[in-house]
Design an enzyme around this catalytic site. Structure first.
Site, PDB file in Angstrom:
ATOM      1  N   HIS A 104      42.192  32.238  44.143  1.00 45.02           N
ATOM      2  CA  HIS A 104      41.771  32.818  42.859  1.00 45.02           C
ATOM      3  C   HIS A 104      42.986  33.009  41.978  1.00 45.02           C
ATOM      4  CE1 HIS A 104      40.273  36.025  40.123  1.00 45.02           C
ATOM      5  NE2 HIS A 104      39.106  35.475  40.332  1.00 45.02           N
ATOM      6  N   PHE A 105      43.418  32.136  41.266  1.00 43.59           N
ATOM      7  CA  PHE A 105      42.999  30.758  41.044  1.00 43.59           C
ATOM      8  C   PHE A 105      44.130  29.847  41.491  1.00 43.59           C
ATOM      9  CE2 PHE A 105      40.866  33.354  37.866  1.00 43.59           C
ATOM     10  CZ  PHE A 105      39.553  32.945  37.989  1.00 43.59           C
TER      11      PHE A 105
END
Length: 172
Positions: A71-72
């Site tokens: 993420h991410f």
């Protein structure tokens, strides 16, 4: 008898996730990876902004934490929902600390405001929970406002965090 100290170590929190801290009927914290704190540094029954209870806990941040890898990709940031979940976890933990019994379930939140983020370069996240009300009847429920800080800087707040304890969560 409830283990009612002012602070708890990581080992204590892991014992809570196994149902060993507040007894077999007390609420449990989640196990890692969803356990979102490393220690509880302060718990009081009469502190906080409203004088009805206060919890402060911390999470040490390292660049290799599981959420940064997904993420991410290329833009790692701790998901805001994990900080929100940590605040719900602490409301439930406080209810167990008070002697409440049952399975903890998040019941809602009024408003959440984000004004910053947790990056892999951060060192520590601090959660502060200010209790507004604890209902101890057939349903045990805590209502609190919470805030999240990263390295001392306020990054988000949630009001009206609600957690209930249920003797039978199957019908929830």
């Amino acid at each position: 008898m409830v283990d009612k100290r002012e602070s708890y170590t990581k080992e204590d929190l892991l014992a809570s996730s196994r149902g060993e801290l507040f007894g077999p009927q007390g609420p449990q914290l989640p196990a890692p990876n969803m356990l979102m704190m490393d220690r509880v540094v302060k718990m009081t029954e009469d502190g906080g902004k409203y004088g009805k209870g206060f919890v402060e806990a911390e999470l040490d941040i390292t660049p290799d934490q599981w959420f940064f890898g997904c993420h991410f990709i290329g833009d790692p940031v701790m998901p805001g929902c994990l900080g929100l979940d940590a605040m719900w976890q602490l409301v439930g933990f406080y209810l167990g600390w008070l002697g409440g019994e049952g399975k903890g379930r998040a019941l809602g939140v009024g408003e959440v405001k984000f004004s910053g983020q947790v990056l892999p370069t951060a060192k520590k996240v601090t959660y502060r929970i200010h209790f507004k009300r604890v209902i101890n009847r057939r349903l045990v429920m805590g209502i609190a406002d919470g805030e999240v800080l990263v390295d001392g800087q306020h990054i988000y707040a949630a009001d009206e965090l609600k957690v209930g304890l249920f003797k039978d969560a199957s019908s929830f």
